[in-house]
Design a protein around this motif. Structure first.
Motif, PDB file in Angstrom:
ATOM      1  N   VAL A 165     -23.733  23.857 -31.792  1.00 28.95           N
ATOM      2  CA  VAL A 165     -24.380  22.668 -31.230  1.00 28.95           C
ATOM      3  C   VAL A 165     -25.512  23.083 -30.306  1.00 28.95           C
ATOM      4  N   ARG A 166     -25.286  24.130 -29.519  1.00 26.08           N
ATOM      5  CA  ARG A 166     -26.337  24.614 -28.600  1.00 26.08           C
ATOM      6  C   ARG A 166     -27.560  25.082 -29.390  1.00 26.08           C
ATOM      7  N   ASP A 167     -27.325  25.811 -30.472  1.00 32.10           N
ATOM      8  CA  ASP A 167     -28.449  26.269 -31.311  1.00 32.10           C
ATOM      9  C   ASP A 167     -29.171  25.081 -31.938  1.00 32.10           C
ATOM     10  N   TRP A 168     -28.429  24.093 -32.395  1.00 27.11           N
ATOM     11  CA  TRP A 168     -29.029  22.895 -32.998  1.00 27.11           C
ATOM     12  C   TRP A 168     -29.937  22.191 -31.992  1.00 27.11           C
ATOM     13  N   LEU A 169     -29.458  22.026 -30.771  1.00 24.84           N
ATOM     14  CA  LEU A 169     -30.263  21.382 -29.736  1.00 24.84           C
ATOM     15  C   LEU A 169     -31.513  22.193 -29.422  1.00 24.84           C
ATOM     16  N   ASN A 170     -31.343  23.498 -29.232  1.00 22.84           N
ATOM     17  CA  ASN A 170     -32.471  24.343 -28.828  1.00 22.84           C
ATOM     18  C   ASN A 170     -33.512  24.522 -29.928  1.00 22.84           C
ATOM     19  N   ASN A 171     -33.052  24.535 -31.187  1.00 24.28           N
ATOM     20  CA  ASN A 171     -33.973  24.839 -32.285  1.00 24.28           C
ATOM     21  C   ASN A 171     -34.511  23.598 -33.004  1.00 24.28           C
ATOM     22  N   GLU A 172     -33.698  22.548 -33.087  1.00 22.22           N
ATOM     23  CA  GLU A 172     -34.097  21.393 -33.891  1.00 22.22           C
ATOM     24  C   GLU A 172     -34.473  20.155 -33.078  1.00 22.22           C
ATOM     25  N   ILE A 173     -33.964  20.037 -31.867  1.00 25.10           N
ATOM     26  CA  ILE A 173     -34.182  18.810 -31.105  1.00 25.10           C
ATOM     27  C   ILE A 173     -35.134  19.017 -29.932  1.00 25.10           C
ATOM     28  N   ILE A 174     -34.835  19.937 -29.049  1.00 27.40           N
ATOM     29  CA  ILE A 174     -35.623  20.098 -27.820  1.00 27.40           C
ATOM     30  C   ILE A 174     -37.102  20.371 -28.101  1.00 27.40           C
ATOM     31  N   PRO A 175     -37.463  21.232 -29.064  1.00 23.06           N
ATOM     32  CA  PRO A 175     -38.895  21.473 -29.299  1.00 23.06           C
ATOM     33  C   PRO A 175     -39.661  20.239 -29.777  1.00 23.06           C
ATOM     34  N   ARG A 176     -38.953  19.230 -30.303  1.00 19.32           N
ATOM     35  CA  ARG A 176     -39.624  18.060 -30.871  1.00 19.32           C
ATOM     36  C   ARG A 176     -39.545  16.825 -29.966  1.00 19.32           C
ATOM     37  N   LEU A 177     -38.950  16.972 -28.788  1.00 20.88           N
ATOM     38  CA  LEU A 177     -38.778  15.825 -27.900  1.00 20.88           C
ATOM     39  C   LEU A 177     -40.106  15.385 -27.293  1.00 20.88           C
ATOM     40  N   ASP A 178     -40.190  14.093 -26.955  1.00 19.42           N
ATOM     41  CA  ASP A 178     -41.355  13.590 -26.238  1.00 19.42           C
ATOM     42  C   ASP A 178     -41.406  14.204 -24.843  1.00 19.42           C
ATOM     43  N   LEU A 179     -42.560  14.185 -24.224  1.00 18.67           N
ATOM     44  CA  LEU A 179     -42.772  14.858 -22.949  1.00 18.67           C
ATOM     45  C   LEU A 179     -41.889  14.290 -21.837  1.00 18.67           C
TER      46      LEU A 179
END
Length: 296
Positions: free
Chosen positions: A275-289
């Motif tokens: 889950v941590r890898d999923w958040l760091n690699n797939e979600i956090i880089p694409r989040l709005d500012l």
């Protein structure tokens, strides 16, 4: 206490079993003490409390080796290996599974053999050895059907379905997983039903069937929260996070992902790194500012 464990009434089971342990240990009754420790390990393990499950199993292991009761030894080895594997210590767990399997087959105990083949298949999957896992589970399914053990049949169907899903064999996966879910509804035990529902939810996510997946994870969450099965609660919440990702709601995916991660970290689940890898690699880089981007 044993009856409450089988019904997934974990808090009541723990109270009865702790009382039994307090009586058995001072009275020097090793067989009863082992059985109580075995049930305590199973009870906390089903709640996702894997370090406690390991402690109870390790406490029982020298007692059962001294007693030289091979059936009980197999069960302790199975529980200890599972507790270690669920904490990410797969190689250590596998050692105990293989020792238990050799003994179970020697004494001809089909039910324990099934359980150990199931756990060895899980260990193989965690190491990326999918063909080996399918071999373990196909053997286990044959044993389970011979023994008419409906819960183990359900379990192996679910496991085989998830491996078929990994191989994108969607028709085969659907057949296994639907058979597993139908059997789980007949058995109607919270842990079993939660497990089969989660497997079907993963299939729906893979096929981008988000409306069905949402219904499945909602049902799973209601069942597992009520039964106190923390690991499955975390998996259901992560399912909602993945639905949000598929629907383009990254803020909700981030929120639900963090919610599941906090629970997995609390119970020392082997799912936490994924889950941590999923958040760091797939979600956090694409989040709005406006959403914090702190690495987890």
């Amino acid at each position: 206490g044993t009856v409450e464990v089988s019904c997934s009434n974990h808090l009541d089971a723990d109270a009865y079993l702790q009382e039994a342990l307090d009586i058995a240990m001072p009275s020097n009754q090793p067989t009863i003490t082992i059985d109580v420790l075995l049930n305590l390990a199973a009870n906390v393990g089903r709640q996702g409390l894997y370090t406690e499950a390991e402690q109870y199993s390790r406490q029982a292991l020298p007692l059962v080796r001294e007693l030289d009761h091979r059936e009980r030894l197999c069960n302790i080895l199975r529980n200890l290996g599972a507790a270690l594997m669920m904490q990410g210590k797969t190689d250590d767990g596998e050692i105990y599974f293989l020792e238990g399997l050799a003994i179970a087959q020697e004494i001809g105990h089909q039910e324990i053999t099934c359980g150990l083949l199931n756990n060895l298949g899980m260990a193989a999957v965690s190491k990326g050895h999918f063909e080996q896992s399918m071999d373990y589970w196909q053997r286990g399914l044959n044993y389970a059907r011979e023994a008419d053990n409906q819960e183990m049949v359900r379990n192996f169907l679910s496991s085989l379905g998830l491996v078929a899903l990994d191989y994108a064999s969607f028709d085969e996966a659907e057949r296994y997983l639907q058979d597993s879910l139908q059997l789980a509804r007949r058995i109607n035990i919270p842990w079993s039903l939660g497990d089969s529902l989660l497997a079907w939810g993963k299939y729906c996510l893979r096929r981008n069937q988000t409306d069905i997946a949402k219904e499945i994870f909602t049902e799973t969450l209601a069942i597992t929260q009520n039964a106190g099965i923390s690991e499955m609660v975390g998996e259901a919440i992560f399912g909602f996070a993945q639905i949000a990702q598929l629907q383009g709601d990254l803020a909700e995916a981030y929120r639900k992902g963090n919610e599941s991660l906090a629970l997995f970290d609390e119970i020392h689940s082997h799912d936490a790194p994924n889950v941590r890898d999923w958040l760091n690699n797939e979600i956090i880089p694409r989040l709005d500012l406006h959403v914090p981007r702190t690495q987890l």
